[in-house]
Design a protein around this motif. Structure first.
Motif, PDB file in Angstrom:
ATOM      1  N   GLU A   1      28.505  52.254  43.409  1.00 55.01           N
ATOM      2  CA  GLU A   1      27.959  51.100  42.682  1.00 55.01           C
ATOM      3  C   GLU A   1      28.737  50.848  41.402  1.00 55.01           C
ATOM      4  N   LEU A   2      29.109  51.924  40.703  1.00 60.56           N
ATOM      5  CA  LEU A   2      29.859  51.783  39.456  1.00 60.56           C
ATOM      6  C   LEU A   2      31.236  51.179  39.714  1.00 60.56           C
ATOM      7  N   VAL A   3      31.899  51.635  40.765  1.00 56.67           N
ATOM      8  CA  VAL A   3      33.217  51.103  41.096  1.00 56.67           C
ATOM      9  C   VAL A   3      33.119  49.619  41.432  1.00 56.67           C
ATOM     10  N   ALA A   4      32.125  49.239  42.220  1.00 52.39           N
ATOM     11  CA  ALA A   4      31.946  47.829  42.577  1.00 52.39           C
ATOM     12  C   ALA A   4      31.694  46.985  41.334  1.00 52.39           C
ATOM     13  N   ALA A   5      30.880  47.505  40.409  1.00 44.21           N
ATOM     14  CA  ALA A   5      30.601  46.767  39.175  1.00 44.21           C
ATOM     15  C   ALA A   5      31.846  46.640  38.311  1.00 44.21           C
ATOM     16  N   ALA A   6      32.645  47.705  38.238  1.00 42.85           N
ATOM     17  CA  ALA A   6      33.881  47.654  37.461  1.00 42.85           C
ATOM     18  C   ALA A   6      34.828  46.605  38.038  1.00 42.85           C
ATOM     19  N   ASP A   7      34.921  46.555  39.351  1.00 43.81           N
ATOM     20  CA  ASP A   7      35.782  45.570  40.010  1.00 43.81           C
ATOM     21  C   ASP A   7      35.279  44.156  39.742  1.00 43.81           C
ATOM     22  N   GLU A   8      33.956  43.987  39.778  1.00 48.97           N
ATOM     23  CA  GLU A   8      33.361  42.656  39.601  1.00 48.97           C
ATOM     24  C   GLU A   8      33.484  42.156  38.170  1.00 48.97           C
ATOM     25  N   HIS A   9      33.348  43.064  37.203  1.00 49.98           N
ATOM     26  CA  HIS A   9      33.241  42.626  35.810  1.00 49.98           C
ATOM     27  C   HIS A   9      34.544  42.765  35.023  1.00 49.98           C
ATOM     28  N   GLY A  10      35.654  42.871  35.713  1.00 44.62           N
ATOM     29  CA  GLY A  10      36.936  42.738  35.036  1.00 44.62           C
ATOM     30  C   GLY A  10      37.554  44.004  34.507  1.00 44.62           C
ATOM     31  N   PHE A  11      37.021  45.170  34.859  1.00 48.16           N
ATOM     32  CA  PHE A  11      37.705  46.402  34.480  1.00 48.16           C
ATOM     33  C   PHE A  11      39.083  46.413  35.138  1.00 48.16           C
ATOM     34  N   ASP A  12      40.051  46.956  34.436  1.00 48.35           N
ATOM     35  CA  ASP A  12      41.412  46.979  34.960  1.00 48.35           C
ATOM     36  C   ASP A  12      41.606  48.085  35.986  1.00 48.35           C
ATOM     37  N   ALA A  13      40.931  49.230  35.808  1.00 47.89           N
ATOM     38  CA  ALA A  13      41.194  50.388  36.659  1.00 47.89           C
ATOM     39  C   ALA A  13      39.972  51.283  36.737  1.00 47.89           C
TER      40      ALA A  13
END
Length: 345
Positions: free
Chosen positions: A20-32
């Protein structure tokens, strides 16, 4: 300022909400997003598993330990992940410490700088795929011709064509020579603990590496990824208290008393007496007392904690000091969304 999500290494069990954290990072503009390893879970498999459901975020090892794999094996892992992710892999490497290297991997720890230089050179040969890979050693000779060799070893090039010859390699480093080496031969530096108190020294070490003849990068195209706890709160004391047990582990238990790179780093910051006290209490099994011996000031040096306005100001200061990415730990998707909005704002 870019954001990276630190997934770390696993404890007794895999984390329950990492996907879930990885999906949220991908969705909200985290670079990596980054995965680590110590002497339990590995760094590559979680990235392949969780990264398979993402499309944009980069996938980095922070860090893969040199002694866990030969350099050609590590290159195989990296090029495989890079293909599977469509060119999103970052290969973060680190030497670890003698307790792990010699106690877990059964490898000699001596000459970590020379080993790192050889290791990275071999990986770059694999990724370039210009010729069969050869290395004179002494740490990773290819072909192997020492005692016990059959004499049949043959220089090879990878069967699989790497997706990118310039797959980024970042080095986890804490000491002056290691940081300078990162600036000389790597594409980025993974700073485990960054502190504004040490920024001038960090930058002088980096500049030494950039000035080396043949250096791979300059400051203009080099990434500085600083690990940090970034917490927006009106109760900083509670946040400090939550971080101190982890710091006590790294200061007192992640390395031998006579050679703990994390402890040495905090000594450079001026915390000799604190390091001595924390180490003594931790090694005596008094872990709560070890955490209590860490002052708020030390936590504040390596974390960004406060109101939203305080956090924005501190992030700007870190960026001005040369940090290009904050690698943060988040426990929920709400934290990821809030931090992304704060940085974007």
């Amino acid at each position: 300022m870019k954001l990276g999500l630190q997934l770390g290494y696993w404890g007794a069990q895999p984390p329950g909400n990492a996907g879930e954290l990885v999906a949220a990072a991908d969705e909200h503009g985290f670079d990596a997003v980054f995965a680590a390893e110590s002497w339990g879970s590995d760094a590559f498999t979680p990235l392949a598993w969780w990264g398979s459901s993402t499309s944009r975020v980069r996938l980095g090892t922070s860090v893969a330990q040199l002694s866990a794999r030969t350099p050609t094996s590590c290159a195989m892992h990296a090029l495989t992940l890079d293909h599977l992710s469509g060119g999103r892999a970052i290969l973060g490497l680190g030497v670890s410490g003698p307790q792990v290297v010699e106690g877990w991997y059964g490898q000699p720890f001596a000459r970590p700088l020379a080993r790192t230089r050889e290791y990275v050179d071999i990986i770059r040969q694999v990724l370039a795929r210009e010729a069969p890979v050869v290395a004179d050693g002494p740490h990773y000779p290819l072909p192997y011709t020492a005692e016990g060799a059959t004499g049949l070893g043959k220089p090879l090039r990878p069967i699989t064509h790497p997706l990118r010859a310039d797959l980024p390699i970042w080095l986890g480093a804490e000491g002056p020579k290691n940081v300078a080496l990162a600036a000389e031969i790597a594409d980025g530096w993974l700073a485990v603990y960054f502190s504004l108190r040490m920024a001038d020294q960090y930058n002088s070490w980096l500049d030494e590496g950039f000035a080396t003849p043949g250096a791979r990068r300059s400051r203009a195209d080099f990434e500085v990824a600083a690990g940090a706890q970034v917490i927006v709160t009106d109760d900083p004391a509670a946040a400090y208290a939550g971080i101190k047990p982890i710091l006590a582990l790294y200061l007192g238990g992640m390395g031998a008393p006579e050679l703990n790179f994390h402890a040495t780093l905090f000594r450079r910051m001026g915390y000799d007496a604190v390091v001595d006290e924390v180490g003594e209490r931790f090694r005596a099994g008094r872990r709560d007392e070890a955490a209590a011996a860490i002052p708020d000031e030390l936590v504040d040096d390596i974390a960004i904690i406060g109101t939203a306005e305080d956090v924005r100001t501190r992030i700007g200061q870190w960026e001005k000091a040369g940090v290009t990415m904050l690698v943060v730990g988040c426990g929920s998707t709400a934290e990821i969304e809030a931090l992304a909005s704060l940085v974007a704002g």
